[in-house]
Scaffold this motif. Structure first.
Motif, PDB file in Angstrom:
ATOM      1  N   MET A 577       0.324  -0.994   0.142  1.00  0.00           N
ATOM      2  CA  MET A 577       0.284   0.095   0.656  1.00  0.00           C
ATOM      3  C   MET A 577       0.994   1.033  -0.158  1.00  0.00           C
ATOM      4  SD  MET A 577      -3.123  -0.327   2.370  1.00  0.00           S
ATOM      5  CE  MET A 577      -4.349  -2.671   2.274  1.00  0.00           C
ATOM      6  N   LYS A 578       0.651   2.344  -0.207  1.00  0.00           N
ATOM      7  CA  LYS A 578       0.943   3.574  -0.073  1.00  0.00           C
ATOM      8  C   LYS A 578       0.533   4.603   1.396  1.00  0.00           C
ATOM      9  CE  LYS A 578       1.568   6.553  -4.264  1.00  0.00           C
ATOM     10  NZ  LYS A 578       1.558   7.293  -4.721  1.00  0.00           N
ATOM     11  N   LEU A 579       2.003   4.549   1.870  1.00  0.00           N
ATOM     12  CA  LEU A 579       1.238   5.024   3.317  1.00  0.00           C
ATOM     13  C   LEU A 579       1.567   6.934   2.524  1.00  0.00           C
ATOM     14  CD1 LEU A 579       0.862   5.868   5.979  1.00  0.00           C
ATOM     15  CD2 LEU A 579       3.000   5.546   6.576  1.00  0.00           C
ATOM     16  N   ILE A 580      -0.020   7.594   2.704  1.00  0.00           N
ATOM     17  CA  ILE A 580       0.022   9.136   2.613  1.00  0.00           C
ATOM     18  C   ILE A 580       0.053   9.903   3.547  1.00  0.00           C
ATOM     19  CG2 ILE A 580      -1.094  10.809   1.637  1.00  0.00           C
ATOM     20  CD1 ILE A 580      -1.767   8.757  -0.983  1.00  0.00           C
ATOM     21  N   ARG A 581       1.209  10.634   4.223  1.00  0.00           N
ATOM     22  CA  ARG A 581       0.934  11.226   5.277  1.00  0.00           C
ATOM     23  C   ARG A 581       0.337  12.687   5.442  1.00  0.00           C
ATOM     24  NH1 ARG A 581       5.665   8.510   6.958  1.00  0.00           N
ATOM     25  NH2 ARG A 581       5.166   7.656   8.978  1.00  0.00           N
ATOM     26  N   TRP A 588       0.959  16.915   1.918  1.00  0.00           N
ATOM     27  CA  TRP A 588       0.994  15.489   2.453  1.00  0.00           C
ATOM     28  C   TRP A 588       2.638  14.416   2.187  1.00  0.00           C
ATOM     29  CZ3 TRP A 588      -2.593  16.841  -1.119  1.00  0.00           C
ATOM     30  CH2 TRP A 588      -2.315  15.803  -2.209  1.00  0.00           C
ATOM     31  N   THR A 589       2.721  13.745   2.612  1.00  0.00           N
ATOM     32  CA  THR A 589       4.047  12.381   2.243  1.00  0.00           C
ATOM     33  C   THR A 589       3.500  11.370   1.696  1.00  0.00           C
ATOM     34  OG1 THR A 589       4.694  12.514   3.702  1.00  0.00           O
ATOM     35  CG2 THR A 589       5.543  14.358   3.588  1.00  0.00           C
ATOM     36  N   GLU A 590       4.188  11.149   0.795  1.00  0.00           N
ATOM     37  CA  GLU A 590       4.234   9.539   0.336  1.00  0.00           C
ATOM     38  C   GLU A 590       5.508   8.518   0.112  1.00  0.00           C
ATOM     39  OE1 GLU A 590       2.700   9.963  -3.930  1.00  0.00           O
ATOM     40  OE2 GLU A 590       1.504  11.125  -2.978  1.00  0.00           O
ATOM     41  N   GLU A 591       4.917   7.527   0.720  1.00  0.00           N
ATOM     42  CA  GLU A 591       5.806   6.222   1.038  1.00  0.00           C
ATOM     43  C   GLU A 591       4.993   4.867   0.426  1.00  0.00           C
ATOM     44  OE1 GLU A 591       8.025   4.978   4.791  1.00  0.00           O
ATOM     45  OE2 GLU A 591       6.439   6.777   5.075  1.00  0.00           O
ATOM     46  N   ILE A 592       5.786   4.181   0.127  1.00  0.00           N
ATOM     47  CA  ILE A 592       5.088   3.158  -0.702  1.00  0.00           C
ATOM     48  C   ILE A 592       5.599   1.960   0.429  1.00  0.00           C
ATOM     49  CG2 ILE A 592       4.912   1.023  -2.197  1.00  0.00           C
ATOM     50  CD1 ILE A 592       5.127   2.925  -4.866  1.00  0.00           C
ATOM     51  N   ALA A 603       2.708  11.236  14.092  1.00  0.00           N
ATOM     52  CA  ALA A 603       2.609  12.335  14.980  1.00  0.00           C
ATOM     53  C   ALA A 603       1.347  12.978  15.506  1.00  0.00           C
ATOM     54  CB  ALA A 603       3.758  13.781  14.008  1.00  0.00           C
ATOM     55  N   LEU A 604       1.100  13.836  16.287  1.00  0.00           N
ATOM     56  CA  LEU A 604      -0.009  14.224  16.477  1.00  0.00           C
ATOM     57  C   LEU A 604      -0.670  15.102  15.565  1.00  0.00           C
ATOM     58  CD1 LEU A 604       0.043  15.277  20.493  1.00  0.00           C
ATOM     59  CD2 LEU A 604      -0.998  13.394  19.219  1.00  0.00           C
ATOM     60  N   ASP A 605       0.343  16.178  15.204  1.00  0.00           N
ATOM     61  CA  ASP A 605      -0.467  16.704  13.703  1.00  0.00           C
ATOM     62  C   ASP A 605      -0.763  15.643  12.024  1.00  0.00           C
ATOM     63  OD1 ASP A 605       2.835  16.821  13.355  1.00  0.00           O
ATOM     64  OD2 ASP A 605       2.466  19.008  12.970  1.00  0.00           O
ATOM     65  N   GLU A 606      -0.587  14.698  12.001  1.00  0.00           N
ATOM     66  CA  GLU A 606      -0.793  13.606  11.325  1.00  0.00           C
ATOM     67  C   GLU A 606      -1.301  12.963  10.678  1.00  0.00           C
ATOM     68  OE1 GLU A 606       4.607  13.422  10.088  1.00  0.00           O
ATOM     69  OE2 GLU A 606       3.070  11.738  10.865  1.00  0.00           O
ATOM     70  N   VAL A 607      -2.592  12.527  10.168  1.00  0.00           N
ATOM     71  CA  VAL A 607      -3.717  11.846   9.570  1.00  0.00           C
ATOM     72  C   VAL A 607      -2.545  10.884   8.678  1.00  0.00           C
ATOM     73  CG1 VAL A 607      -5.447  11.544   9.043  1.00  0.00           C
ATOM     74  CG2 VAL A 607      -5.199  12.799  10.241  1.00  0.00           C
ATOM     75  N   PRO A 608      -2.402   9.402   9.039  1.00  0.00           N
ATOM     76  CA  PRO A 608      -2.326   7.998   8.116  1.00  0.00           C
ATOM     77  C   PRO A 608      -2.980   7.967   7.274  1.00  0.00           C
ATOM     78  CG  PRO A 608      -1.785   7.527   9.916  1.00  0.00           C
ATOM     79  CD  PRO A 608      -2.381   8.863  10.888  1.00  0.00           C
ATOM     80  N   LEU A 609      -2.655   8.009   6.054  1.00  0.00           N
ATOM     81  CA  LEU A 609      -3.937   7.498   4.666  1.00  0.00           C
ATOM     82  C   LEU A 609      -3.955   6.153   3.930  1.00  0.00           C
ATOM     83  CD1 LEU A 609      -7.250   7.985   2.990  1.00  0.00           C
ATOM     84  CD2 LEU A 609      -6.012   8.407   2.246  1.00  0.00           C
ATOM     85  N   PHE A 610      -3.578   4.927   4.799  1.00  0.00           N
ATOM     86  CA  PHE A 610      -3.439   4.219   2.984  1.00  0.00           C
ATOM     87  C   PHE A 610      -3.977   3.530   1.956  1.00  0.00           C
ATOM     88  CE2 PHE A 610      -2.305   3.674   7.908  1.00  0.00           C
ATOM     89  CZ  PHE A 610      -0.618   3.029   7.841  1.00  0.00           C
ATOM     90  N   LEU A 611      -3.230   3.893   1.268  1.00  0.00           N
ATOM     91  CA  LEU A 611      -3.912   3.880   0.200  1.00  0.00           C
ATOM     92  C   LEU A 611      -3.516   2.834  -1.085  1.00  0.00           C
ATOM     93  CD1 LEU A 611      -3.747   6.682  -3.346  1.00  0.00           C
ATOM     94  CD2 LEU A 611      -5.126   5.053  -2.108  1.00  0.00           C
ATOM     95  N   ARG A 612      -4.893   1.409  -1.508  1.00  0.00           N
ATOM     96  CA  ARG A 612      -4.135   0.203  -1.783  1.00  0.00           C
ATOM     97  C   ARG A 612      -4.487   0.400  -3.267  1.00  0.00           C
ATOM     98  NH1 ARG A 612      -9.925  -2.706   0.020  1.00  0.00           N
ATOM     99  NH2 ARG A 612      -9.035  -4.598  -1.119  1.00  0.00           N
ATOM    100  N   LEU A 638      -5.438  11.973  -4.827  1.00  0.00           N
ATOM    101  CA  LEU A 638      -4.327  10.760  -4.365  1.00  0.00           C
ATOM    102  C   LEU A 638      -3.873   9.342  -5.093  1.00  0.00           C
ATOM    103  CD1 LEU A 638      -5.337  11.259  -0.511  1.00  0.00           C
ATOM    104  CD2 LEU A 638      -3.424  12.639  -1.851  1.00  0.00           C
ATOM    105  N   SER A 639      -2.732   8.921  -5.359  1.00  0.00           N
ATOM    106  CA  SER A 639      -3.078   8.166  -6.298  1.00  0.00           C
ATOM    107  C   SER A 639      -2.172   6.697  -6.035  1.00  0.00           C
ATOM    108  CB  SER A 639      -3.336   8.714  -7.655  1.00  0.00           C
ATOM    109  OG  SER A 639      -1.678   9.038  -7.860  1.00  0.00           O
ATOM    110  N   PHE A 640      -2.151   5.769  -5.653  1.00  0.00           N
ATOM    111  CA  PHE A 640      -1.010   4.947  -6.503  1.00  0.00           C
ATOM    112  C   PHE A 640      -1.612   4.067  -7.359  1.00  0.00           C
ATOM    113  CE2 PHE A 640      -0.248   0.791  -3.288  1.00  0.00           C
ATOM    114  CZ  PHE A 640       1.386   0.912  -4.544  1.00  0.00           C
ATOM    115  N   VAL A 641      -0.395   4.502  -8.803  1.00  0.00           N
ATOM    116  CA  VAL A 641      -0.901   3.154  -9.803  1.00  0.00           C
ATOM    117  C   VAL A 641      -0.196   1.795  -9.634  1.00  0.00           C
ATOM    118  CG1 VAL A 641      -1.577   3.603 -11.938  1.00  0.00           C
ATOM    119  CG2 VAL A 641      -2.222   5.288 -10.608  1.00  0.00           C
TER     120      VAL A 641
END
Ligand code: MIG
Length: 689
Positions: A577-581, A588-592, A603-612, A638-641
């Motif tokens: 998955m792609k982690l989008i912070r 935001w930042t992205e990391e696969i 961190a307290l000011d971040e929301v992790p979202l996992f993209l399939r 937001l994309s993970f292709v």
């Protein structure tokens, strides 16, 4: 496939909208025993049980017992068997198969899900009368879809109701309300609604407004609306007994209240003191009570929340009189401990529960005729019918329009008339996780428009809990911060890190194109917006055990931090998955990450979202302070292709009920080379990065 079975003489509850023939064959899978009526089936090792809607404990309900008995219960601890809703649908899922069971009876139903014996599930129907539906299917989603086909389409709120709302029990006046609006607006923090709790009323009388503290509700509502903020008042079930109060007088004159065993109007007490309960099981009472919402709608109100409709009872007059009569026996005596506890108990069980439910009666509609039924037999239908009363009236009062409505008590079928909120939770970390778990269980029984009191209702919240809770709440359809009288103030602008809260709110508005699309598609196709991981990753034994992560729509997985002082958390990824912070709208930042277990710093000011993989999340700019002012015509992604991704975006005017238009859909396709095609009315561009 759905098969319908009759046990005893079932009542027509109104839960089912697509009638089916009764099966002539005996029921497979379950062993049936009488006195009391019990349906049992084996629970193989590894089988999980999902559903039962609003209840404590995990998404997998196995290992505890539950009881459908709508109750006003402000302590949602693990020992509880019932909360405010009665949602008698569950599904049993093994690696080989899935089947669901819906028990349509409005009395007490008990579900022993591997509690007495870990390898046995049994359902006991106290009345002995029920329609039972057995639903077999290929997957959890398939069984859920068939079930929803049976009980009807989920409620759809206006689009503004997907914005953020602030509430508190204790806003006493117009000044209080204006101060909240100002608190948000002066800091450019998003807000779409402010809720009015019982203090707006005159002496807790439904459909009245306290003229001293709210001298001109209409002007207040109009002012706030110009600023993109809707006022949402509460309505309670009990109608105050007070000479000269027209609602009370009309109910008495027209005979529309619940009655006692002698046929007199039944007297109980709730916030206003002594009340009568409108007999919403009677269509005439529903029509009357529903139309009364119009009094507030005439003043510019476009949304309501229905409270205390289990119905909650502080005491019944009969129980109170009996307790006072007995108290004399204790006076001036030397009480041993046994007698002392007896004395204390005298005043403990005067209201909610079996001590009062047998004391009043309804005129319930059955097969077009009115039938006198005792309340305990139909207890779980009261909340649903109060909300139904409002919903049916809205059809006439605001034809073709959507009105925000959510309730506390509910039964299956109530999901057609409104949403529900998850009741009086607490500012506890464990209740943040329970909020997540209930999203899945409630979606499964048809309640899509739901959410918990963000930050917690009872107890004092803390800034870090509120940050983590808002970071999850930005994903729940009902996104409302609410808290109890006397608790620490919970408005986001009051906290030192208010700028972080502002950023978190901006993420909600940024994500709205996705959240709204997923909501509407789930509502229109009987789908599940929130699902346990196990539903989409059926063969994955690890996914089955995950209780603190959840799938949201077709593209995303959520894994909120639910632990005090944690600076991150373990997350299980069933696939790459792609982690989008997410930090704030547009940032935001992205990391696969590969499939498997990870420790993710958050961190307290971040929301992790996992993209399939090969999925998209359409987003807006997120720079508006309310839904109405957000630009939904120019979107980004937001994309993970990996190869190619497609997404069907839904949007509409957000107000009318004209859902089935082809023009509401935009098809988006993006391939790994970055080629984007868009067919439909929205403009979609790739984000610059
Ligand atoms: O007995 O109206 O769940 O949200 O703030 C409490 C006051 C009555 C219960 C509701 C809560 C609301 C409160 N109500």
């Amino acid at each position: 496939m759905i098969c319908k079975y009759r046990f005893g003489t079932p009542l027509e509850t109104g839960a089912v909208v697509a009638p089916r023939p009764e099966s002539p064959l005996p029921m497979p899978r379950f062993t049936v025993t009488e006195d009391p009526l019990t349906l049992s089936c084996p629970l193989p090792e590894g089988a999980a049980v999902y559903g039962l809607g609003e209840n404590v404990r995990g998404m997998n309900k196995r290992g505890w017992h539950y009881e459908s008995q709508c109750t006003d219960i402000p302590h949602h601890s693990e020992d509880k068997l019932s909360l405010y809703g009665a949602h008698n649908f569950f599904l049993v899922s093994t690696e080989e198969e899935v089947f669901g069971l819906f028990v349509d009876d409005p009395g007490v139903v008990h579900f022993d899900i591997g509690y007495t014996r870990s390898d046995l599930l049994s359902v006991t129907v106290k009345s002995g009368d029920a329609w039972v539906y057995l639903i077999e299917g290929e997957t959890e989603a398939d069984v859920a879809r068939q079930f929803r086909g049976l009980v009807g389409r989920s409620y759809i709120p206006p689009k503004w109701a997907f914005g953020y709302g602030q509430s508190r029990w204790g806003y006493r006046s117009e000044e209080d309300i204006r101060a909240v609006a100002e608190g948000y607006r002066s800091r450019r923090m998003a807000l779409d609604a402010i809720y009015l709790d019982i203090d707006y009323m005159e002496r807790f009388k439904d459909f009245t407004v306290n003229r001293e503290t709210f001298p001109d509700l209409k002007a207040l509502a109009a002012d706030l609306k110009r600023d993109g903020i809707h006022l949402v008042p509460i309505i309670d079930a009990g109608v105050k007994i007070e000479t000269g109060y027209d609602v009370y007088e009309q109910g008495v004159e027209q005979g529309l209240f619940c009655t006692d065993e002698r046929g007199e109007n039944f007297i109980a007490a709730v916030w206003p003191g002594q009340v009568h309960f409108p007999d919403v099981l009677n269509p005439a009472a529903r029509r009357w009570f529903g139309r009364l919402y119009g009094r507030l709608m005439e003043q510019g109100i476009e949304g309501f929340w229905n409270d205390m409709n289990e119905p909650a009872i502080f005491y019944t007059q009969k129980n109170l009189d009996a307790a006072f009569a007995r108290v004399e026996d204790f006076k001036g005596r030397n009480l041993n401990l046994h007698r002392y506890w007896e004395l204390k108990a005298l005043f403990n069980y005067l209201g909610d529960g079996p001590n009062s439910y047998h004391q009043f009666f309804h005129q319930m509609e059955q097969d077009g005729k009115l039938l006198r039924v005792r309340h305990d037999r139909v207890h779980n239908l009261y909340g649903m019918n109060m909300t139904r009363a409002a919903s049916e009236a809205f059809d006439e009062l605001a034809p073709g329009k959507r009105v925000l409505m959510f309730s506390r008590a509910s039964y299956i079928g109530a999901h057609r008339y409104g949403g529900i909120w998850q009741g009086d939770n607490k500012s506890w970390w464990s209740h943040l996780q329970m909020n997540l778990q209930m999203m899945a269980s409630l979606n499964l029984v048809g309640f899509l428009y739901t959410g918990a009191d963000l930050g917690g209702f009872g107890c004092d919240t803390t800034e870090d809990l509120l940050l983590r809770w808002i970071a999850f709440g930005i994903f729940t359809p009902l996104m409302r911060n609410h808290c109890a009288l006397g608790t620490r103030e919970q408005e986001l602008y009051r906290y030192p890190r208010w700028e972080t809260f502002r950023d978190l709110l901006s993420l909600r508005y940024m994500l709205l194109p996705y959240l709204y699309s997923e909501y509407m598609k789930a509502a229109l196709t009987d789908g599940l917006m929130f699902r346990p991981l196990a539903f989409d990753y059926r063969g994955d034994a690890r996914a089955r055990e995950v209780e603190d992560q959840i799938l949201l729509g077709e593209s995303a997985m959520l894994a909120p931090v639910c632990q005090q002082n944690a600076t991150g958390r373990h997350v299980y990824l069933p696939e790459e998955m792609k982690l989008i912070r997410l930090r704030r709208a547009g940032e935001w930042t992205e990391e696969i990450l590969p499939a498997g277990d990870h420790y993710i710093p958050v961190a307290l000011d971040e929301v992790p979202l996992f993209l399939r993989p090969d999925r998209l999340v359409p987003i807006a700019a997120g720079d508006a302070d309310c839904v109405m002012r957000e630009d939904f015509d120019h979107l980004s992604l937001l994309s993970f292709v990996r190869t190619e991704a497609e997404y069907l975006l839904y949007d509409d005017d957000g107000e009318s009920r004209d859902y089935n238009q082809q023009s509401h859909y935009t098809a988006i396709r993006l391939n790994a080379g970055g080629a984007l095609t868009v067919a439909g009315s929205q403009t979609v561009t790739l984000p610059e990065r």
